[in-house]
Motif scaffolding. Structure first.
Motif, mmCIF file in Angstrom:
data_model
loop_
_atom_site.group_PDB
_atom_site.id
_atom_site.type_symbol
_atom_site.label_atom_id
_atom_site.label_comp_id
_atom_site.label_asym_id
_atom_site.label_seq_id
_atom_site.Cartn_x
_atom_site.Cartn_y
_atom_site.Cartn_z
ATOM 1 N N ALA A 138 1.834 -0.421 -2.698
ATOM 2 C CA ALA A 138 2.996 -1.308 -2.561
ATOM 3 C C ALA A 138 2.562 -2.762 -2.680
ATOM 4 O O ALA A 138 3.205 -3.574 -3.363
ATOM 5 C CB ALA A 138 3.682 -1.058 -1.224
ATOM 6 N N ALA B 147 11.389 -2.161 3.747
ATOM 7 C CA ALA B 147 11.883 -1.365 2.627
ATOM 8 C C ALA B 147 13.411 -1.384 2.593
ATOM 9 O O ALA B 147 14.021 -1.539 1.524
ATOM 10 C CB ALA B 147 11.358 0.059 2.742
ATOM 11 N N ALA C 264 3.528 -5.096 3.441
ATOM 12 C CA ALA C 264 2.557 -4.239 2.753
ATOM 13 C C ALA C 264 1.132 -4.710 3.043
ATOM 14 O O ALA C 264 0.236 -3.889 3.289
ATOM 15 C CB ALA C 264 2.821 -4.244 1.250
ATOM 16 N N ALA D 77 4.732 5.198 2.969
ATOM 17 C CA ALA D 77 3.824 4.730 4.019
ATOM 18 C C ALA D 77 4.501 4.821 5.381
ATOM 19 O O ALA D 77 3.876 5.203 6.381
ATOM 20 C CB ALA D 77 3.398 3.298 3.739
ATOM 21 N N SER E 1 0.339 -3.800 6.696
ATOM 22 C CA SER E 1 0.132 -2.361 6.837
ATOM 23 C C SER E 1 -1.187 -1.930 6.210
ATOM 24 O O SER E 1 -1.895 -1.069 6.750
ATOM 25 C CB SER E 1 1.305 -1.630 6.201
ATOM 26 N N THR E 2 -1.539 -2.565 5.062
ATOM 27 C CA THR E 2 -2.825 -2.247 4.431
ATOM 28 C C THR E 2 -3.978 -2.603 5.353
ATOM 29 O O THR E 2 -4.914 -1.812 5.549
ATOM 30 C CB THR E 2 -2.969 -3.009 3.103
ATOM 31 N N VAL F 155 8.674 -7.653 1.777
ATOM 32 C CA VAL F 155 8.013 -6.389 1.405
ATOM 33 C C VAL F 155 6.518 -6.610 1.225
ATOM 34 O O VAL F 155 5.685 -5.842 1.733
ATOM 35 C CB VAL F 155 8.647 -5.813 0.111
ATOM 36 N N GLU G 132 6.481 1.863 0.113
ATOM 37 C CA GLU G 132 6.605 1.485 1.519
ATOM 38 C C GLU G 132 7.310 2.569 2.326
ATOM 39 O O GLU G 132 6.970 2.822 3.478
ATOM 40 C CB GLU G 132 7.366 0.159 1.655
ATOM 41 N N LEU H 17 7.653 -1.297 8.412
ATOM 42 C CA LEU H 17 7.720 -0.776 7.047
ATOM 43 C C LEU H 17 9.138 -0.358 6.687
ATOM 44 O O LEU H 17 9.635 -0.683 5.604
ATOM 45 C CB LEU H 17 6.771 0.417 6.896
ATOM 46 N N CYS I 203 -0.588 4.249 0.202
ATOM 47 C CA CYS I 203 0.767 3.818 -0.154
ATOM 48 C C CYS I 203 0.956 2.331 0.087
ATOM 49 O O CYS I 203 1.566 1.629 -0.727
ATOM 50 C CB CYS I 203 1.793 4.616 0.637
ATOM 51 N N SER I 204 0.437 1.831 1.215
ATOM 52 C CA SER I 204 0.581 0.399 1.489
ATOM 53 C C SER I 204 -0.151 -0.420 0.444
ATOM 54 O O SER I 204 0.347 -1.453 -0.018
ATOM 55 C CB SER I 204 0.007 0.058 2.855
#
Lengths: 200, 200
Positions: B69, B147, B97, B179, B100-101, B93, B176, B143, B65-66
């Motif tokens: 995004a 978002a 993202a 995630a 987080s990835t 964002v 996001e 996250l 998901c990340s």
């Protein structure tokens, strides 16, 4: 013969004092062992008590901050395009502030009640721990969501003019961030309690 | 007198067979106790294995998901006031993202490595559990913050015109949120593991 008999007696008599001395030496550890176990339990109780008081204090801070955010945002009406209810972000902030005030207020009331009477409001300790943890966690997520949603609007309004309306909004948002921090730590503590209680 | 003596003997003789019967009756529980303990340990290992695989799957979903995004938001440039980098919410964002990835990618890599080789990357299990929990929790908060911050802007842009730019933004924001959900559950699991490991 009387002398050897006397000496064995003399050598026989020392052991009893030494044994009694051993008994005297053994009794202190036995007495120490008792208070050792007791002091362990006492320490555990104290830690449990500290945890309860700490989590009560954190929820108290959360209540104070949510209440401030609620009051500041609800009184943030200055007419002529400067009312909080014209912006959905500020309405969201107000709604979450009210929710958080209600939740933390009820939790503080319940914990003060439990600390003063010593009785649990919920019959099951596990349900109570579950409620504590999920409540704290969900309210923390809602608080950071509302505060984050309102920050960009406040920033863009402040680019135009910096007045009492934007200042009040900014302070309400800051209060929500503070309430978020205290509830996030509180969720941490109650999650710890929950995870340890399921196996006790 | 012989009858009473015989009856005690008769009553005394039954006990040995009954005792041997007891021993025979006791051996199955002892044999069962062995596999019982083993099966308990096996069940615990299986649960531990399930927990590891579940947390890996959740982080995998978080990574997917990340990454989506990140890709959707980074390619969201359609010129003429419809570029993501003109809006700070969308830049936020994108930044979260990417973060987080990177985080979920490293975590998935580490857990796959640990599952395949059976060796821990970190020497201390407790440090590894701490890192898992705090990493998941912090990324989950970031996250939902990013978002939430981008939702009002997208809403107001959509009031004007509903085009590919707003659609891409909305899908990146939804990714996001997804995630966030998977990392919030992952934080729950790793918090549980952390709390139980400190006492083992």
């Amino acid at each position: 013969m009387t002398d050897p008999d006397g000496t064995p007696k003399a050598t026989a008599t020392p052991p009893p004092p030494s044994e009694s001395g051993d008994v005297e030496n053994q009794t202190p550890p036995a007495v120490e062992g008792g208070p050792g176990v007791v002091s362990n339990i006492m320490r555990r109780w104290k830690r449990e008590d500290l945890r309860k008081k700490g989590s009560l204090a954190l929820r108290g801070v959360g209540l104070l901050c949510s209440l401030l955010a609620f009051i500041i945002m609800a009184s943030n009406k200055h007419g002529d395009g400067r009312n909080f209810d014209q912006y959905e972000e500020y309405r969201y902030v107000l709604a979450i502030a009210i929710l958080s005030t209600l939740y933390t207020g009820l939790q503080v009331f319940r914990h003060v009640h439990e600390l003063s009477t010593g009785r649990e409001v919920f019959s099951s300790r596990r349900n109570s721990a579950l409620l504590d943890f999920f409540g704290d966690q969900v309210i923390a997520y809602l608080l950071i969501s509302a505060a984050s949603a309102a920050v960009p609007l406040t920033n863009s309004l402040r680019e135009g003019a910096d007045n009492i309306f934007t200042d009040s909004s900014a302070s309400a948002i800051s209060m929500e961030f503070l309430a978020f921090f205290s509830l996030a730590v509180s969720a941490l503590i109650s999650g710890y309690k929950l995870a340890n209680e399921t196996y006790i």
